[in-house]
Scaffold this motif. Structure first.
Motif, short mmCIF file in Angstrom:
data_model
loop_
_atom_site.label_atom_id
_atom_site.label_comp_id
_atom_site.label_asym_id
_atom_site.label_seq_id
_atom_site.Cartn_x
_atom_site.Cartn_y
_atom_site.Cartn_z
N ALA A 47 15.55 10.15 7.59
CA ALA A 47 15.27 8.74 7.86
C ALA A 47 14.38 8.59 9.08
O ALA A 47 13.43 7.79 9.08
CB ALA A 47 16.58 7.98 8.07
N LEU A 48 14.63 9.37 10.13
CA LEU A 48 13.79 9.30 11.32
C LEU A 48 12.37 9.78 11.04
O LEU A 48 11.40 9.20 11.53
CB LEU A 48 14.42 10.13 12.45
N LYS A 49 12.25 10.82 10.23
CA LYS A 49 10.93 11.34 9.88
C LYS A 49 10.15 10.32 9.04
O LYS A 49 8.97 10.10 9.26
CB LYS A 49 11.08 12.66 9.12
N LEU A 50 10.82 9.69 8.08
CA LEU A 50 10.17 8.67 7.25
C LEU A 50 9.69 7.50 8.11
O LEU A 50 8.58 6.99 7.92
CB LEU A 50 11.11 8.16 6.17
N ARG A 51 10.52 7.10 9.04
CA ARG A 51 10.13 6.00 9.93
C ARG A 51 8.90 6.39 10.75
O ARG A 51 7.96 5.63 10.90
CB ARG A 51 11.28 5.62 10.86
N GLU A 52 8.92 7.60 11.27
CA GLU A 52 7.81 8.09 12.10
C GLU A 52 6.52 8.24 11.30
O GLU A 52 5.44 7.89 11.79
CB GLU A 52 8.21 9.44 12.70
N MET A 53 6.62 8.73 10.08
CA MET A 53 5.42 9.04 9.30
C MET A 53 4.87 7.86 8.50
O MET A 53 3.67 7.80 8.26
CB MET A 53 5.71 10.20 8.35
N PHE A 54 5.74 6.94 8.07
CA PHE A 54 5.28 5.88 7.17
C PHE A 54 5.48 4.47 7.70
O PHE A 54 4.57 3.65 7.64
CB PHE A 54 5.98 6.00 5.81
N VAL A 55 6.63 4.17 8.21
CA VAL A 55 6.93 2.78 8.60
C VAL A 55 6.12 2.38 9.82
O VAL A 55 5.45 1.34 9.82
CB VAL A 55 8.44 2.60 8.84
N ILE A 56 6.17 3.18 10.88
CA ILE A 56 5.46 2.83 12.11
C ILE A 56 3.95 2.75 11.88
O ILE A 56 3.31 1.77 12.29
CB ILE A 56 5.84 3.79 13.26
N PRO A 57 3.32 3.75 11.21
CA PRO A 57 1.88 3.61 10.94
C PRO A 57 1.54 2.39 10.07
O PRO A 57 0.52 1.74 10.29
CB PRO A 57 1.52 4.91 10.22
N ALA A 58 2.39 2.07 9.11
CA ALA A 58 2.14 0.90 8.27
C ALA A 58 2.20 -0.38 9.10
O ALA A 58 1.38 -1.28 8.91
CB ALA A 58 3.16 0.84 7.13
N LEU A 59 3.15 -0.46 10.01
CA LEU A 59 3.25 -1.64 10.86
C LEU A 59 2.05 -1.74 11.80
O LEU A 59 1.56 -2.84 12.09
CB LEU A 59 4.54 -1.61 11.66
N ARG A 60 1.58 -0.60 12.27
CA ARG A 60 0.38 -0.62 13.13
C ARG A 60 -0.81 -1.18 12.35
O ARG A 60 -1.60 -1.95 12.89
CB ARG A 60 0.06 0.80 13.60
N GLY A 61 -0.94 -0.78 11.09
CA GLY A 61 -2.04 -1.27 10.26
C GLY A 61 -1.96 -2.76 10.03
O GLY A 61 -2.96 -3.47 10.03
N ILE A 62 -0.76 -3.27 9.85
CA ILE A 62 -0.56 -4.71 9.62
C ILE A 62 -0.88 -5.48 10.88
O ILE A 62 -1.53 -6.53 10.84
CB ILE A 62 0.89 -4.99 9.17
N LEU A 63 -0.45 -4.99 12.02
CA LEU A 63 -0.65 -5.70 13.27
C LEU A 63 -2.10 -5.67 13.74
O LEU A 63 -2.54 -6.56 14.45
CB LEU A 63 0.27 -5.14 14.36
N GLN A 64 -2.86 -4.64 13.36
CA GLN A 64 -4.24 -4.52 13.82
C GLN A 64 -5.22 -5.31 12.98
O GLN A 64 -6.33 -5.58 13.40
CB GLN A 64 -4.66 -3.04 13.85
N THR A 65 -4.84 -5.71 11.77
CA THR A 65 -5.76 -6.46 10.91
C THR A 65 -5.70 -7.93 11.13
O THR A 65 -4.90 -8.49 11.75
CB THR A 65 -5.48 -6.17 9.42
#
Length: 65
Positions: A47-65
């Protein structure tokens, strides 16, 4: 991050019961102490690895657009 202290005693009891039913935690003797099982450690690491690899980068992409 939520802690169990932010829940009512009834909610905490249900959370612990569900974690025990799924084999993620195990009770130590007859005291109010629990530990992660081997399966629980694997699931937590996943779960921690999934959050680190997918959730956080996806949120960064949403916040930067």
């Amino acid at each position: 991050m939520q802690t169990l202290a932010s829940h009512t005693p009834h909610q905490t009891s249900r959370i612990l019961k569900r974690l025990r039913q799924h084999g993620l935690i195990k009770k130590i003797g007859k005291i109010y102490r629990y530990y992660l099982t081997a399966f629980g450690r694997k699931i937590t690491a996943l779960a921690l690895k999934l959050r680190e690899m997918f959730v956080i980068p996806a949120l960064r992409g949403i916040l930067q657009t």
